[in-house]
Design a protein around this motif. Structure first.
Motif, PDB file in Angstrom:
ATOM      1  N   ILE A 146       0.812  -1.211   0.000  1.00 17.22           N
ATOM      2  CA  ILE A 146       0.000   0.000   0.000  1.00 17.22           C
ATOM      3  C   ILE A 146       0.851   1.271   0.000  1.00 17.22           C
ATOM      4  O   ILE A 146       0.461   2.302  -0.558  1.00 17.22           O
ATOM      5  N   ASP A 147       2.050   1.205   0.587  1.00 18.48           N
ATOM      6  CA  ASP A 147       2.924   2.391   0.614  1.00 18.48           C
ATOM      7  C   ASP A 147       3.374   2.778  -0.794  1.00 18.48           C
ATOM      8  O   ASP A 147       3.512   3.959  -1.112  1.00 18.48           O
ATOM      9  N   ASP A 148       3.622   1.770  -1.646  1.00  8.15           N
ATOM     10  CA  ASP A 148       3.980   2.042  -3.048  1.00  8.15           C
ATOM     11  C   ASP A 148       2.829   2.745  -3.765  1.00  8.15           C
ATOM     12  O   ASP A 148       3.033   3.710  -4.509  1.00  8.15           O
ATOM     13  N   ILE A 149       1.630   2.246  -3.544  1.00  8.69           N
ATOM     14  CA  ILE A 149       0.458   2.838  -4.194  1.00  8.69           C
ATOM     15  C   ILE A 149       0.251   4.271  -3.715  1.00  8.69           C
ATOM     16  O   ILE A 149      -0.019   5.184  -4.507  1.00  8.69           O
ATOM     17  N   ARG A 150       0.403   4.481  -2.422  1.00 14.57           N
ATOM     18  CA  ARG A 150       0.233   5.821  -1.840  1.00 14.57           C
ATOM     19  C   ARG A 150       1.254   6.807  -2.437  1.00 14.57           C
ATOM     20  O   ARG A 150       0.917   7.949  -2.782  1.00 14.57           O
ATOM     21  N   ALA A 151       2.487   6.342  -2.595  1.00 15.08           N
ATOM     22  CA  ALA A 151       3.534   7.206  -3.143  1.00 15.08           C
ATOM     23  C   ALA A 151       3.281   7.544  -4.613  1.00 15.08           C
ATOM     24  O   ALA A 151       3.482   8.683  -5.047  1.00 15.08           O
ATOM     25  N   LYS A 152       2.834   6.555  -5.377  1.00 12.82           N
ATOM     26  CA  LYS A 152       2.615   6.780  -6.811  1.00 12.82           C
ATOM     27  C   LYS A 152       1.391   7.658  -7.068  1.00 12.82           C
ATOM     28  O   LYS A 152       1.392   8.479  -7.990  1.00 12.82           O
ATOM     29  N   VAL A 153       0.344   7.535  -6.281  1.00 11.87           N
ATOM     30  CA  VAL A 153      -0.825   8.395  -6.501  1.00 11.87           C
ATOM     31  C   VAL A 153      -0.502   9.828  -6.083  1.00 11.87           C
ATOM     32  O   VAL A 153      -1.026  10.791  -6.663  1.00 11.87           O
ATOM     33  N   ALA A 154       0.395   9.975  -5.108  1.00 12.70           N
ATOM     34  CA  ALA A 154       0.837  11.319  -4.728  1.00 12.70           C
ATOM     35  C   ALA A 154       1.667  11.949  -5.853  1.00 12.70           C
ATOM     36  O   ALA A 154       1.592  13.156  -6.104  1.00 12.70           O
ATOM     37  N   LYS A 155       2.424  11.125  -6.560  1.00 13.30           N
ATOM     38  CA  LYS A 155       3.282  11.622  -7.635  1.00 13.30           C
ATOM     39  C   LYS A 155       2.506  11.925  -8.909  1.00 13.30           C
ATOM     40  O   LYS A 155       2.710  12.978  -9.532  1.00 13.30           O
ATOM     41  N   GLY A 157      -1.110  11.510  -9.340  1.00 17.87           N
ATOM     42  CA  GLY A 157      -2.483  11.985  -9.175  1.00 17.87           C
ATOM     43  C   GLY A 157      -3.535  11.024  -9.686  1.00 17.87           C
ATOM     44  O   GLY A 157      -4.691  11.074  -9.255  1.00 17.87           O
ATOM     45  N   TYR A 158      -3.155  10.138 -10.599  1.00 15.52           N
ATOM     46  CA  TYR A 158      -4.121   9.237 -11.230  1.00 15.52           C
ATOM     47  C   TYR A 158      -3.405   7.946 -11.602  1.00 15.52           C
ATOM     48  O   TYR A 158      -2.355   7.980 -12.249  1.00 15.52           O
ATOM     49  N   LEU A 159      -3.958   6.815 -11.170  1.00 13.36           N
ATOM     50  CA  LEU A 159      -3.325   5.518 -11.409  1.00 13.36           C
ATOM     51  C   LEU A 159      -4.341   4.497 -11.900  1.00 13.36           C
ATOM     52  O   LEU A 159      -5.535   4.603 -11.629  1.00 13.36           O
ATOM     53  N   PHE A 160      -3.799   3.474 -12.583  1.00 12.47           N
ATOM     54  CA  PHE A 160      -4.560   2.252 -12.818  1.00 12.47           C
ATOM     55  C   PHE A 160      -3.804   1.123 -12.135  1.00 12.47           C
ATOM     56  O   PHE A 160      -2.585   0.995 -12.286  1.00 12.47           O
ATOM     57  N   GLY A 171     -10.631  -6.834 -13.201  1.00 14.89           N
ATOM     58  CA  GLY A 171      -9.392  -6.781 -12.441  1.00 14.89           C
ATOM     59  C   GLY A 171      -8.617  -5.501 -12.699  1.00 14.89           C
ATOM     60  O   GLY A 171      -7.398  -5.467 -12.572  1.00 14.89           O
ATOM     61  N   VAL A 172      -9.339  -4.428 -13.063  1.00 17.72           N
ATOM     62  CA  VAL A 172      -8.720  -3.117 -13.285  1.00 17.72           C
ATOM     63  C   VAL A 172      -9.351  -2.129 -12.306  1.00 17.72           C
ATOM     64  O   VAL A 172     -10.572  -2.050 -12.183  1.00 17.72           O
ATOM     65  N   PHE A 173      -8.514  -1.366 -11.635  1.00 16.31           N
ATOM     66  CA  PHE A 173      -8.941  -0.487 -10.558  1.00 16.31           C
ATOM     67  C   PHE A 173      -8.317   0.884 -10.792  1.00 16.31           C
ATOM     68  O   PHE A 173      -7.099   0.999 -10.925  1.00 16.31           O
ATOM     69  N   SER A 174      -9.123   1.918 -10.891  1.00 14.17           N
ATOM     70  CA  SER A 174      -8.562   3.257 -11.065  1.00 14.17           C
ATOM     71  C   SER A 174      -8.581   3.999  -9.728  1.00 14.17           C
ATOM     72  O   SER A 174      -9.527   3.852  -8.937  1.00 14.17           O
ATOM     73  N   LEU A 175      -7.545   4.757  -9.480  1.00 12.67           N
ATOM     74  CA  LEU A 175      -7.394   5.499  -8.227  1.00 12.67           C
ATOM     75  C   LEU A 175      -6.963   6.926  -8.562  1.00 12.67           C
ATOM     76  O   LEU A 175      -5.999   7.135  -9.299  1.00 12.67           O
ATOM     77  N   GLU A 176      -7.680   7.891  -7.979  1.00 16.65           N
ATOM     78  CA  GLU A 176      -7.429   9.286  -8.348  1.00 16.65           C
ATOM     79  C   GLU A 176      -7.547  10.192  -7.126  1.00 16.65           C
ATOM     80  O   GLU A 176      -8.443  10.042  -6.289  1.00 16.65           O
TER      81      GLU A 176
END
Length: 381
Positions: A146-155, A157-160, A171-176
């Protein structure tokens, strides 16, 4: 005991490898392939992992005769060409199928259309070595938690967030990041879901509902897709080799997401259109977007580099995104793409080029191994 096939003199013999469930009835894919074979004139049969007699080098295959409404089971020789369309195997079958493929590939008399499955992370890692295609790759990494995901969304702003071997848009999840904290979207049980949370504490639970784990997921930089009629749109370019062994871009389909969704996949409610047809409207809104021909040329280049890294293929479905500046991004590639013609944008009645090209390519592979004097006669057969 199944009878020997009576009409197996045509060459090459093409064995289409599929999952057992696939041959419970005659799928449209099989009918379209046999329809194309009226012109290609090869010998085709379908088979599963349960149909092989390794000792006798025979296969109890499924054959479709003209006008037939059911399969005819026949005892057939091993194929000259294996057209591997096998996918969706469960945990117990995966090891068996892996061993089966490896065993067939040790047989020097058998050639393959499609070398292997193209997993997202392996494709990204290998293509990133090449400057010519690296420019099309979104920033991608493997999450360790989860720390990797938190860092990348901070960098970004928008992830898949995706599984490496997933397909069909599931099995695809978008995070913004958003004003309320975070917004995430995904597809589950027939619905496109949208959630807002103030922090990422509940992210693991939400991801688990579609089979994703924070420490076993691909993190991909989110691309702000162009929109057609205010609906996110990406592209599927079907690349298929033909009788000259050269890549052909059979179609460039625009996949328009269902209203309110971010996942464009057709099986999840998206709509398919011909990119050429909607290009003028898109060009007005996004002046920098490339033409149909430019996109197809880019995909041809990508296909060539995939072969450099993974070995020969006969077909690849390439999914690309366009952002508002017109930049092309490679989302993923599929070694067993859907090939059925789409209503409203293709001829669904006549012979479909994506099926005929594959058979002509199989014929080329076979002829390349024949002596020169024999090759000419077989090609004209």
């Amino acid at each position: 005991m199944y009878p020997r096939a009576k009409h197996n003199h045509l060459r090459p013999r093409i064995g289409v490898f599929v999952k057992k469930k696939y041959v419970r009835k005659i799928p449209k894919f099989a009918r379209k392939l046999y329809q194309a074979n009226q012109k290609a004139r090869c010998s085709i049969y379908f088979f599963t992992s349960q149909d092989i007699n390794w000792k006798k080098k025979t296969i109890n295959g499924y054959v479709l005769e003209d006008g037939s409404k059911q399969w005819l089971r026949c005892r057939l020789p091993f194929p000259d060409i294996i057209y591997d369309r096998g996918t969706g195997f469960d945990g117990g079958e995966k090891a068996e199928v892996k061993a089966l493929r490896a065993r067939f590939k040790k047989n020097p008399g058998i050639q393959y259309i499609n070398s292997c499955k193209l997993k997202k992370w392996q494709v990204h890692k290998k293509l990133s070595r090449h400057k010519a295609v690296n420019k099309y790759l979104p920033k991608t990494t493997i999450s360790h938690g989860i720390d990797d995901i938190r860092a990348k969304v901070a960098k970004y702003g928008y992830l898949f967030l995706k599984s490496s071997g997933g397909s069909g848009g599931k099995g695809v999840f978008s995070l913004e990041k958003c004003a309320k904290g975070f917004c995430f979207r995904y597809y589950r049980k027939g619905a496109h879901l949208k959630r807002y949370v103030s922090n990422l504490k509940g992210l693991c639970t939400e991801m688990k509902t579609i089979g994703l784990k924070p420490d076993r997921v691909i993190i991909q930089q989110g691309i702000r897709l162009i929109k057609y009629k205010n609906r996110p749109t990406d592209l599927r370019v079907l690349m298929v080799k033909g009788k000259d062994g050269i890549w052909n871009a059979v179609y460039n389909q625009a996949r328009v997401a269902k209203k309110g969704a971010v996942i464009t996949n057709i099986s999840l409610g998206g709509e398919v259109m011909n990119y050429r047809d909607i290009f003028p409207a898109l060009k007005e809104k996004y002046p920098g977007i490339p033409s149909d021909r430019q996109i197809k040329n880019i995909c041809k280049n990508i296909a060539c580099y995939i072969e450099k890294e993974f070995g020969p293929f006969g077909e690849i479905g390439i999914d690309v995104a366009l952002d508002k500046y017109g930049k092309v991004w490679l989302l993923e590639s599929n070694s067993k793409p859907s090939k059925l013609p789409e209503k409203r944008i293709e001829d669904t009645v006549g012979i479909s080029p994506q099926f005929l090209l594959t058979l002509e390519y199989a014929r080329l592979l076979y002829l390349k191994k024949r002596p020169g004097s024999e090759r000419k006669n077989l090609w004209n057969n």
